[in-house]
Design a protein around this motif. Structure first.
Motif, PDB file in Angstrom:
ATOM      1  N   GLN A  86     -50.397   7.071  35.475  1.00  0.00           N
ATOM      2  CA  GLN A  86     -50.102   7.685  36.763  1.00  0.00           C
ATOM      3  C   GLN A  86     -48.596   7.920  36.886  1.00  0.00           C
ATOM      4  OE1 GLN A  86     -50.195   5.359  40.617  1.00  0.00           O
ATOM      5  NE2 GLN A  86     -52.100   6.514  40.850  1.00  0.00           N
ATOM      6  N   GLN A 107     -44.580  15.641  47.315  1.00  0.00           N
ATOM      7  CA  GLN A 107     -45.983  16.026  47.438  1.00  0.00           C
ATOM      8  C   GLN A 107     -46.202  17.504  47.129  1.00  0.00           C
ATOM      9  OE1 GLN A 107     -48.142  13.191  50.585  1.00  0.00           O
ATOM     10  NE2 GLN A 107     -46.451  14.307  51.498  1.00  0.00           N
ATOM     11  N   ASP A 110     -47.057  18.373  43.587  1.00  0.00           N
ATOM     12  CA  ASP A 110     -48.354  17.902  43.104  1.00  0.00           C
ATOM     13  C   ASP A 110     -48.217  16.569  42.373  1.00  0.00           C
ATOM     14  OD1 ASP A 110     -51.098  18.166  42.962  1.00  0.00           O
ATOM     15  OD2 ASP A 110     -51.055  19.074  40.972  1.00  0.00           O
ATOM     16  N   ILE A 111     -47.377  15.708  42.895  1.00  0.00           N
ATOM     17  CA  ILE A 111     -47.203  14.396  42.299  1.00  0.00           C
ATOM     18  C   ILE A 111     -48.384  13.525  42.718  1.00  0.00           C
ATOM     19  CG2 ILE A 111     -45.917  13.168  44.107  1.00  0.00           C
ATOM     20  CD1 ILE A 111     -44.832  13.318  40.467  1.00  0.00           C
ATOM     21  N   PRO A 112     -48.974  12.757  41.810  1.00  0.00           N
ATOM     22  CA  PRO A 112     -50.177  11.997  42.175  1.00  0.00           C
ATOM     23  C   PRO A 112     -49.926  10.730  42.963  1.00  0.00           C
ATOM     24  CG  PRO A 112     -49.656  11.669  39.858  1.00  0.00           C
ATOM     25  CD  PRO A 112     -48.697  12.708  40.364  1.00  0.00           C
ATOM     26  N   ALA A 113     -48.687  10.205  42.919  1.00  0.00           N
ATOM     27  CA  ALA A 113     -48.426   8.932  43.592  1.00  0.00           C
ATOM     28  C   ALA A 113     -46.957   8.830  43.957  1.00  0.00           C
ATOM     29  CB  ALA A 113     -48.820   7.759  42.696  1.00  0.00           C
ATOM     30  N   HIS A 137     -54.752  12.766  48.896  1.00  0.00           N
ATOM     31  CA  HIS A 137     -54.410  13.275  47.572  1.00  0.00           C
ATOM     32  C   HIS A 137     -53.295  12.491  46.882  1.00  0.00           C
ATOM     33  CE1 HIS A 137     -56.272  16.851  49.561  1.00  0.00           C
ATOM     34  NE2 HIS A 137     -56.820  16.971  48.378  1.00  0.00           N
ATOM     35  N   THR A 138     -52.618  11.638  47.603  1.00  0.00           N
ATOM     36  CA  THR A 138     -51.455  10.943  47.043  1.00  0.00           C
ATOM     37  C   THR A 138     -51.622   9.439  47.176  1.00  0.00           C
ATOM     38  OG1 THR A 138     -50.064  12.793  47.765  1.00  0.00           O
ATOM     39  CG2 THR A 138     -48.939  10.790  47.050  1.00  0.00           C
ATOM     40  N   ALA A 139     -51.555   8.740  46.050  1.00  0.00           N
ATOM     41  CA  ALA A 139     -51.602   7.273  46.077  1.00  0.00           C
ATOM     42  C   ALA A 139     -50.269   6.739  46.588  1.00  0.00           C
ATOM     43  CB  ALA A 139     -51.888   6.733  44.680  1.00  0.00           C
ATOM     44  N   THR A 171     -55.853   4.767  48.074  1.00  0.00           N
ATOM     45  CA  THR A 171     -55.480   4.352  46.719  1.00  0.00           C
ATOM     46  C   THR A 171     -54.010   3.939  46.704  1.00  0.00           C
ATOM     47  OG1 THR A 171     -54.904   6.620  46.100  1.00  0.00           O
ATOM     48  CG2 THR A 171     -57.141   5.894  45.611  1.00  0.00           C
ATOM     49  N   ARG A 361     -39.034  12.835  37.917  1.00  0.00           N
ATOM     50  CA  ARG A 361     -40.468  13.061  37.681  1.00  0.00           C
ATOM     51  C   ARG A 361     -40.708  13.995  36.499  1.00  0.00           C
ATOM     52  NH1 ARG A 361     -39.816  15.298  42.935  1.00  0.00           N
ATOM     53  NH2 ARG A 361     -39.823  17.573  43.008  1.00  0.00           N
ATOM     54  N   HIS A 365     -43.320  14.386  33.181  1.00  0.00           N
ATOM     55  CA  HIS A 365     -44.073  15.611  32.861  1.00  0.00           C
ATOM     56  C   HIS A 365     -43.837  16.016  31.414  1.00  0.00           C
ATOM     57  CE1 HIS A 365     -45.666  16.245  36.790  1.00  0.00           C
ATOM     58  NE2 HIS A 365     -44.501  16.458  37.375  1.00  0.00           N
TER      59      HIS A 365
END
Length: 610
Positions: A86, A107, A110-113, A137-139, A171, A361, A365
């Motif tokens: 993650q 956000q 499209d960052i997951p957390a 959508h975001t932990a 989450t 980030r 990637h």
């Protein structure tokens, strides 16, 4: 069939015994002992410079095992579609519009957390920040030490309910670790702290994907602790929580804790040691839990989070922090973590911006989409070196853990001051390695950018290992500013043997430049007279003679005499430590193993009295 026995793959390459390797190495060393190449990376660890297949027992400790299978050496989960991890974006600002802006920006990428850290105890600040979080959508990994964990939990759950999000869809993790917080801050752990810790767990009782008991052991590395201590202290802390829960509530509470457990370590700059640290931790934790009767794989598999270390960052040459963050993140992924938090390279200046967070980030990637590091699980598995390092680190940590337990456990060791003392000793040892340049930090004590200056207040001691060198640099910067930007200058006077003068001049350039000096050198070392005149014309504060030992005694006395006659206040330094150097009329010797930090301080004091 293992690769080494595959007749098609290795038919043309006969096996080479360790004895043959050692014989070859002995020839290359030309009489120097192999022991000179041994490495001591952390505490009691001592590593050989060479390992072979003969050192590897593939049947021991899960070396030849499968990820997701006890003892989890190769990973605590098996990922059929690739290991993955993650990507977590750190949101450092806890109040005001800036924090909310950074959160929205993360956000939109499209960052997951996100990892939200804050220091204020005001509930409105956290409430405002979380109101901008896209919970579905975001932990969320929440680290808010100034606020009781139960209060932070209730706020998050309430905001989720207002947003219409069902509890089972939440989450993330909540840093809920009063023992580690006490070790970090020095405040005593109270019964209220432990009760609050337990109550926060209940707040997420219907959120199976939110781990409300994240233990944060990053403080150990940040306070100068080594890898053995990280593992031993972590195990002892977790055992203390389990024992307390067992005594106060029973087995069900212990199992609930383990199902909600996440574990965070800071990941440092010693790449292979960090890879081994994560692997050894899983093995040791499984061993502890197995001995306590917790054999369910779900209870032995905490969510592992790596955070790039703050202690390793530097203010000078701070873009080098991007490289540090990259290698630290890769080592954690190789070690098999489930989430990685990469800090902004300018975090040290508390100046994180949208740009620096984007770079942070994007490191991850690139790791995923360019290097494809999410396509291989346990890439270090089978490496003779990494497997040996995993075993030795685990054995040393287990011994240390047993010593803590015999003394009453982590909480008792914390109350007695033992934990603080051990960390202080480890930090002092590490600082000595850095001061003597046995431990290299690029841009700090080696390969500096001496013309770089910093704006703002002098560097305070915030725990980073670079601080002592940065404080020297800041004094040199202040002196330069006071005389119109003219920096202290050291002139390297090269002459004689080409190989030795080049080696010693490079050594001198890096050492003296680390103190913020501008370093000059003569343009034509073959012409000694012209080089001497060039040094005199530069009117530096110091001249460093760089040559081979014989030349120091043959040509050195005359050069030194003429330099002193032309520049009476000059400080003359000899690069190297030749036998009989005390007969030469120089002020200083600089050589490998010198306490560079202390020397640079004395050199600065000699020309710029405080």
């Amino acid at each position: 069939m293992t690769p080494k026995n595959d007749p098609l793959l290795f038919a043309e390459f006969p096996p080479v015994s360790k004895e043959a390797w050692l014989e070859k190495i002995a020839n290359d060393l030309k009489g120097k002992p192999l022991e000179k190449l041994a490495w001591r990376p952390a505490g009691p660890l001592r590593l050989s410079p060479v390992y072979t297949a003969e050192d590897l027992d593939v049947t021991a400790n899960g070396i030849d095992g499968t990820p997701g299978v006890y003892p989890y050496r190769r990973g605590n989960r098996f990922h059929a579609d690739g290991p993955g991890w993650q990507i977590v974006q750190e949101i450092p600002v806890q109040t005001g519009p800036q924090g909310r802006s950074l959160l929205r920006s993360a956000q939109s990428s499209d960052i997951p957390a996100v990892w939200v850290r804050g220091q204020t105890s005001e509930t409105k600040a956290l409430e405002a920040l979380l109101s901008d979080l896209d919970i579905t959508h975001t932990a969320l990994h929440l680290d808010w030490p100034a606020m009781p964990s139960l209060l932070a939990s209730d706020l998050y759950v309430a905001i989720a309910q207002q947003d219409g999000t069902r509890p089972e869809h939440l989450t993330g993790t909540l840093v809920n670790d009063p023992l580690s917080r006490s070790a970090k801050t020095g405040k005593t752990v109270s019964d209220f702290d432990l009760e609050n810790f337990r109550a926060a767990l209940d707040a997420f009782g219907t959120s199976p994907h939110f781990r409300a008991c994240a233990a944060d052991f990053s403080y150990i590395h940040e306070q100068g602790g080594h890898a053995v201590q990280e593992l031993a202290f972590a195990l002892s802390t977790l055992v203390d929580y389990l024992v307390w829960l067992g005594e106060t509530e029973g087995r069900d509470a212990q199992e609930e804790y383990l199902r909600n457990l996440a574990v965070t370590f800071a990941t440092g700059s010693q790449f292979f040691l960090e890879v081994a640290k994560w692997r050894a931790f899983r093995v040791l934790l499984a061993k502890v839990l197995d001995s306590m009767g917790f054999t369910d794989p779900d209870l032995q598999s905490p969510f592992l989070i790596a955070r790039t270390a703050y202690r390793n960052l530097s203010r000078y040459d701070r873009h080098t922090n991007l490289l540090r963050n990259t290698t630290e993140a890769i080592s954690a992924v190789f070690g098999g973590v489930q989430a990685v938090v990469v800090s902004a390279y300018d975090r040290v200046d508390h100046a994180e911006s949208d740009t620096s967070l984007r770079l942070a980030r994007n490191i991850q990637h690139l790791m995923k989409h360019e290097a494809y590091l999410d396509q291989v699980q346990d890439p270090a598995g089978g490496s003779y070196y990494v497997e040996q390092l995993t075993d030795q680190l685990g054995e040393a940590a287990w011994t240390s853990f047993q010593e803590l337990e015999a003394a009453g456990g982590f909480r008792a060791a914390l109350a007695s001051g033992q934990i603080g003392q051990l960390l202080a000793e480890a930090r002092t040892a590490q600082e000595q390695l850095l001061a003597k340049r046995r431990l290299t930090q690029i841009g700090v004590n080696n390969y500096p950018h001496p013309s770089e200056t910093l704006a703002g207040d002098p560097t305070a001691d915030d725990g980073r290992q670079a601080v002592p060198f940065e404080q020297l640099r800041l004094r040199a910067d202040a002196f330069a500013a006071a005389r119109g930007g003219q920096r202290l200058r050291a002139f390297l006077l090269l002459f004689g043997d080409t190989r030795m003068r080049n080696a010693r001049s490079q050594f001198a350039r890096n050492l003296i430049g680390s103190g913020g000096w501008e370093v000059l050198e003569n343009s034509n070392p073959q012409e000694v007279e012209a080089s001497l005149q060039e040094a005199i014309a530069a009117k530096p504060e110091a001249v460093v003679l760089c040559s081979a030992d014989p030349a120091y005694f043959e040509q050195g006395p005359e050069l030194i005499s003429r330099l002193r006659a032309a520049l009476p206040d000059i400080r003359i330094i000899l690069a190297g430590k030749p036998e009989g150097a005390e007969s030469l009329p120089v002020d200083d010797l600089i050589y490998a193993g010198l306490d560079a930090q202390a020397y640079l301080a004395s050199l600065l004091q000699s020309v710029v009295p405080a």
